[in-house]
Every structure is written in structure tokens, then in C-alpha cells.
Scaffold this active site. Structure first.
Site, mmCIF file in Angstrom:
data_model
loop_
_atom_site.group_PDB
_atom_site.id
_atom_site.type_symbol
_atom_site.label_atom_id
_atom_site.label_comp_id
_atom_site.label_asym_id
_atom_site.label_seq_id
_atom_site.Cartn_x
_atom_site.Cartn_y
_atom_site.Cartn_z
ATOM 1 N N GLU A 1 -5.394 -4.288 -6.731
ATOM 2 C CA GLU A 1 -6.564 -4.810 -6.017
ATOM 3 C C GLU A 1 -6.228 -5.253 -4.600
ATOM 4 O O GLU A 1 -6.980 -5.010 -3.659
ATOM 5 C CB GLU A 1 -7.144 -5.995 -6.791
ATOM 6 C CG GLU A 1 -8.491 -6.468 -6.289
ATOM 7 C CD GLU A 1 -9.595 -5.456 -6.557
ATOM 8 O OE1 GLU A 1 -10.001 -4.767 -5.592
ATOM 9 O OE2 GLU A 1 -10.040 -5.348 -7.706
ATOM 10 N N LYS B 1 -5.758 2.249 3.387
ATOM 11 C CA LYS B 1 -6.716 1.680 2.431
ATOM 12 C C LYS B 1 -7.763 2.719 2.040
ATOM 13 O O LYS B 1 -8.141 2.832 0.868
ATOM 14 C CB LYS B 1 -7.384 0.444 3.039
ATOM 15 C CG LYS B 1 -6.414 -0.704 3.301
ATOM 16 C CD LYS B 1 -7.095 -1.861 4.032
ATOM 17 C CE LYS B 1 -6.105 -2.982 4.310
ATOM 18 N NZ LYS B 1 -6.719 -4.121 5.034
ATOM 19 N N LYS C 1 0.807 -1.221 0.000
ATOM 20 C CA LYS C 1 0.000 0.000 0.000
ATOM 21 C C LYS C 1 0.840 1.272 0.000
ATOM 22 O O LYS C 1 0.386 2.317 -0.458
ATOM 23 C CB LYS C 1 -0.906 0.025 1.244
ATOM 24 C CG LYS C 1 -1.963 -1.038 1.289
ATOM 25 C CD LYS C 1 -2.800 -0.965 2.547
ATOM 26 C CE LYS C 1 -2.114 -1.615 3.719
ATOM 27 N NZ LYS C 1 -1.980 -3.078 3.593
ATOM 28 N N LEU D 1 -10.527 -9.506 -2.553
ATOM 29 C CA LEU D 1 -11.884 -9.012 -2.841
ATOM 30 C C LEU D 1 -11.862 -7.994 -3.984
ATOM 31 O O LEU D 1 -10.954 -7.170 -4.072
ATOM 32 C CB LEU D 1 -12.485 -8.353 -1.596
ATOM 33 C CG LEU D 1 -12.742 -9.254 -0.389
ATOM 34 C CD1 LEU D 1 -13.280 -8.425 0.771
ATOM 35 C CD2 LEU D 1 -13.721 -10.354 -0.749
ATOM 36 N N GLY E 1 -3.682 -15.108 15.843
ATOM 37 C CA GLY E 1 -2.849 -14.636 14.751
ATOM 38 C C GLY E 1 -3.481 -13.538 13.925
ATOM 39 O O GLY E 1 -3.003 -13.211 12.834
ATOM 40 N N VAL F 1 -6.215 -3.130 -0.912
ATOM 41 C CA VAL F 1 -7.377 -2.714 -0.114
ATOM 42 C C VAL F 1 -8.102 -3.891 0.538
ATOM 43 O O VAL F 1 -8.351 -3.884 1.730
ATOM 44 C CB VAL F 1 -8.370 -1.886 -0.962
ATOM 45 C CG1 VAL F 1 -9.669 -1.623 -0.198
ATOM 46 C CG2 VAL F 1 -7.732 -0.577 -1.382
ATOM 47 N N GLY G 1 -4.808 -12.159 4.960
ATOM 48 C CA GLY G 1 -4.182 -13.482 4.861
ATOM 49 C C GLY G 1 -3.246 -13.541 3.678
ATOM 50 O O GLY G 1 -3.577 -13.045 2.592
ATOM 51 N N ASP H 1 -3.547 1.308 9.236
ATOM 52 C CA ASP H 1 -3.674 0.411 8.081
ATOM 53 C C ASP H 1 -4.996 0.656 7.362
ATOM 54 O O ASP H 1 -5.049 0.703 6.135
ATOM 55 C CB ASP H 1 -3.572 -1.048 8.535
ATOM 56 C CG ASP H 1 -3.568 -2.015 7.356
ATOM 57 O OD1 ASP H 1 -2.638 -1.927 6.525
ATOM 58 O OD2 ASP H 1 -4.493 -2.839 7.251
ATOM 59 N N ALA I 1 -7.353 -7.510 -0.026
ATOM 60 C CA ALA I 1 -6.729 -8.792 -0.376
ATOM 61 C C ALA I 1 -7.266 -9.254 -1.734
ATOM 62 O O ALA I 1 -7.030 -8.592 -2.742
ATOM 63 C CB ALA I 1 -6.943 -9.823 0.722
#
Length: 384
Positions: free
Chosen positions: A168, A244, A145, A175, A226, A171, A361, A240, A173
């Protein structure tokens, strides 16, 4: 039967951490699928923060799959790229020569076969390399980013030829958030508002609070699962999500910077990294936030609402922080670590376009990066 490759995409990967390694594994495992589609991805170079491993002849061959597999294993074990010398037809360059070699590859391949420069790092240091690649006609794909959230001039430069950039995974992952926004804009349907829960960590935390659990308890559970960074304040600070949000706002044409975004941190400065260690924050600092968060959750519940940590992007500006939202809305129904984005426009005025799914992830993000690379295939030379 596999068909002859109609599109060959030479790739240089910057960053071989979790996302970068998953991307390389995806590329190798998808060879049969891509062969049937007439596409070949040729990884000609892989770089980390200190060096670059590059194929002997970037014009005709790439790093072979056995070497890429060994590379993933070596980096997972903490070994340097230099440990792979002698395992294939490759050369190693260390910084600053490595950066010069990336620019050389961009110059040479960008104006001949074409090149995709993929940034899966987590640093601002790649901006100069990415801008050089753009100048040389290369395509760029980003999971990182930071190059898009620094100076607005850098964003404008990188996005100057929009057909040659894909981001893509910056923002949501994998999606299709960026794709949906750009398609709506291209159709002439003005977007008036975007509301998004863009942190899997904070989505999980806020939904768990509805059951009466303490904030400190939920954050510690999220860490054990995690979901958080090693220091949960990296998530709780909201930066973060703000990055985005800034990417989406700039995509809508807003020439703003991080300084223009109002970001609500879920902890005060006296509990920040400059004031106490991660250990002290987890052991004593977090519990100090329980009472105020419990009061906010209860206040929202009395109105039939729930608390969600969201970004809200409108023509009047961009805010990031806690919002009370109806329980029966798409964001109010959010559970677990999914991301949810609502897009409002003329066509989606009363009922927004809703995008929901796993938004974090390494595996999911890498899959999004691979899809972005493949989306560029028609720009590359047709082979017999």
C-alpha cells in the site's frame, strides 16, 4: 487487560532510513494497543545497506524495545549498526554474509512460524532477497517501489501469492489506494481509468501557480518547506510519479515497463543533472522555465481549467505529465501537498471513487507499512 497473543509476527526490516525508523518507533509505541488486540510483532532483524543486526534466537525472541529505540537514535545520528553491539542479545553480520543471513531466516522461519520481510529501503538490490522470501513461503511488505517497477517478471514473481504481499505504501503512503483498487477488481467491477496526483511536491507546486506566482519562486519555496528532494529535479522529472503509475497499471493487469510510459519532465535535458549542478539549476536554470509555465497556466485558466501534474492510466496506455482539468473537479480543487486519486469503473462511471489525503512523509508512510503488516496477522500461527 491485554490478552494472550493469538498472532505473533516475526519481522525482518530492510532499510532503517526515515521510514524504517518511524516504523520501528510505531511498533514500540503501539505495544499496548496490539496486546489488547492479541497481536505481537517480533522484530527479529534490522538491516541497512551494509549490515544486519539480528536477535540471538530468532525462533523465540526478537530485538527488545530498548535496543530498537537505541537503534533509531543511532541511525538518526549517522552511527552504524555495529555501534549497538553489547546493548542486547543480538549479533551483527556484514554484507555479503548479512544477505545470506536474511535468506537463512526466511528459509527457517518461512516454513515454521512464518516471517514478514519488510522493505523500507530505496534500492533495487533487495529484489533477490524478496524473491527468495516468496519462495520460502514468507510474507513481504514494501514501501520501496523499485522491486515492483523493474522487470515485469520480478513483479509477477513477488505478487504471485497475492495474499502474502502488501505494498500500500508504495503509491500513496498511508492512503488506501492499492486496497481500493484490489477490492474493486475482486468484485468483478472492471476499472476503466485511474487519474491521480501522486506527488505531494508537484501537487503543491501546481496549486500555488494559480495565484500568479512564478514557477521558480514556488519550487524554491517547496524546497525550503522540505517538500522536494535535495535536487528538485528528482521531483520535477516525474519519475517517482511514473513508478507509482506503473505499479497501478500492473495491478490492473497491464504487462508494461517504464519504457512504455510517456513521462513529461518539467525541465528540458539542457537543464538536467548532466548539464548543470543543483546550485546552478536553482540559481539560474529554474527561472528559464517561468515564462513557458506562466503561459500554460494562463491558457488553462482561460478555459476555466487548472494545470495538474497527474498520471492517467487507461486500457490504451499510461501517461504522466501536465493536464488541464476543471477547477471544480476533485483534482482541480487540490491544494497543498495532498494526493488525490480518481478511480473510474462500471460502478463509478459518472462519479469516480475519490481518495484524498496526505500521500507523503515518513510518519504517514510508516503507519501505512505497519497497517500492512497487521493485515497479514491471520496467516500466522495461533498461540495459546
Amino acid at each position: 487487560m491485554p490478552t494472550a497473543a493469538k498472532s505473533v509476527l516475526p519481522v525482518v526490516l530492510l532499510g532503517c532510513g526515515g521510514v524504517g525508523r518511524h516504523l520501528l518507533r510505531h511498533i514500540v509505541s503501539c505495544r499496548p494497543l496490539h496486546a489488547n488486540q492479541g497481536v505481537a510483532i517480533r522484530v527479529v532483524g534490522v538491516g541497512d545497506s551494509s549490515s544486519l543486526l539480528v536477535a540471538d534466537d530468532v525462533h523465540s525472541s526478537g530485538l527488545d524495545d530498548a535496543l530498537l529505540t537505541h537503534l533509531c537514535a543511532a541511525k538518526s545520528a549517522g552511527s552504524p549498526l555495529s555501534s549497538l553491539l553489547g546493548q542486547g542479545h543480538c549479533q551483527l553480520f556484514k554484507n555479503p554474509e548479512a544477505q545470506a543471513k536474511v535468506i537463512d531466516a526466511a528459509t527457517t522461519l518461512g516454513r515454521t512460524t512464518g516471517l514478514v520481510l519488510v522493505d523500507c529501503s530505496a534500492t533495487y538490490d533487495t529484489v533477490a532477497l524478496l524473491k527468495d522470501a516468496v519462495d520460502n513461503g514468507c510474507c513481504i511488505v514494501l514501501a520501496n517501489k523499485k522491486p515492483l517497477t523493474g522487470a515485469y517478471e520480478d513483479f509477477a514473481k513477488l505478487a504471485s501469492n497475492f495474499r502474502r504481499i502488501r505494498f500500500e505504501s508504495t503509491v500513496g503512503a498511508g492512503l488506501p489506494v492499492i486496497a481500493s483498487v484490489t477490492r474493486i477488481i475482486a468484485s468483478g467491477d472492471p476499472i476503466s481509468r485511474i487519474v491521480g496526483s501522486l506527488s505531494g511536491t508537484l501537487g503543491y507546486v501546481m496549486s500555488e501557480l494559480e495565484g500568479g506566482k512564478r514557477f521558480s519562486e514556488v519550487v524554491k519555496t517547496a524546497k525550503s518547506l522540505g517538500y522536494t528532494e535535495p535536487d528538485p529535479r528528482d521531483d520535477l522529472g516525474g519519475m517517482d510519479v511514473a513508478r507509482k503509475a506503473l505499479i497501478l497499471a500492473r495491478l490492473l493487469g497491464q504487462q508494461i515497463s517504464m519504457e512504455n510510459i510517456n513521462v513529461e519532465s518539467l525541465y528540458p535535458s539542457e537543464l538536467g543533472p548532466d548539464a548543470m549542478s543543483t546550485k546552478d539549476f536553482l540559481e539560474s536554470g529554474l527561472a528559464q522555465l517561468d515564462k513557458s509555465m506562466e503561459e500554460r497556466v494562463k491558457a488553462a485558466s482561460l478555459k476555466g481549467n487548472v494545470l495538474r501534474y497527474v498520471c492517467v492510466i487507461e486500457s490504451t496506455g499510461c501517461q504522466v505529465g501536465l493536464r488541464e482539468l476543471p477547477k471544480d473537479s476533485s483534482l482541480g480543487r487540490l491544494r497543498g501537498s495532498d494526493n488525490v486519486v480518481e478511480i473510474y469503473s462500471r460502478c463509478y462511471e459518472s462519479y469516480p471513487l475519490v481518495i484524498q489525503g496526505a500521500g507523503a512523509g515518513n510518519d504517514t508512510t510508516a503507519a501505512g507499512v505497519l497497517a500492512d503488516i497487521l493485515d497479514l496477522q491471520d496467516l500466522f500461527q495461533t498461540r495459546a
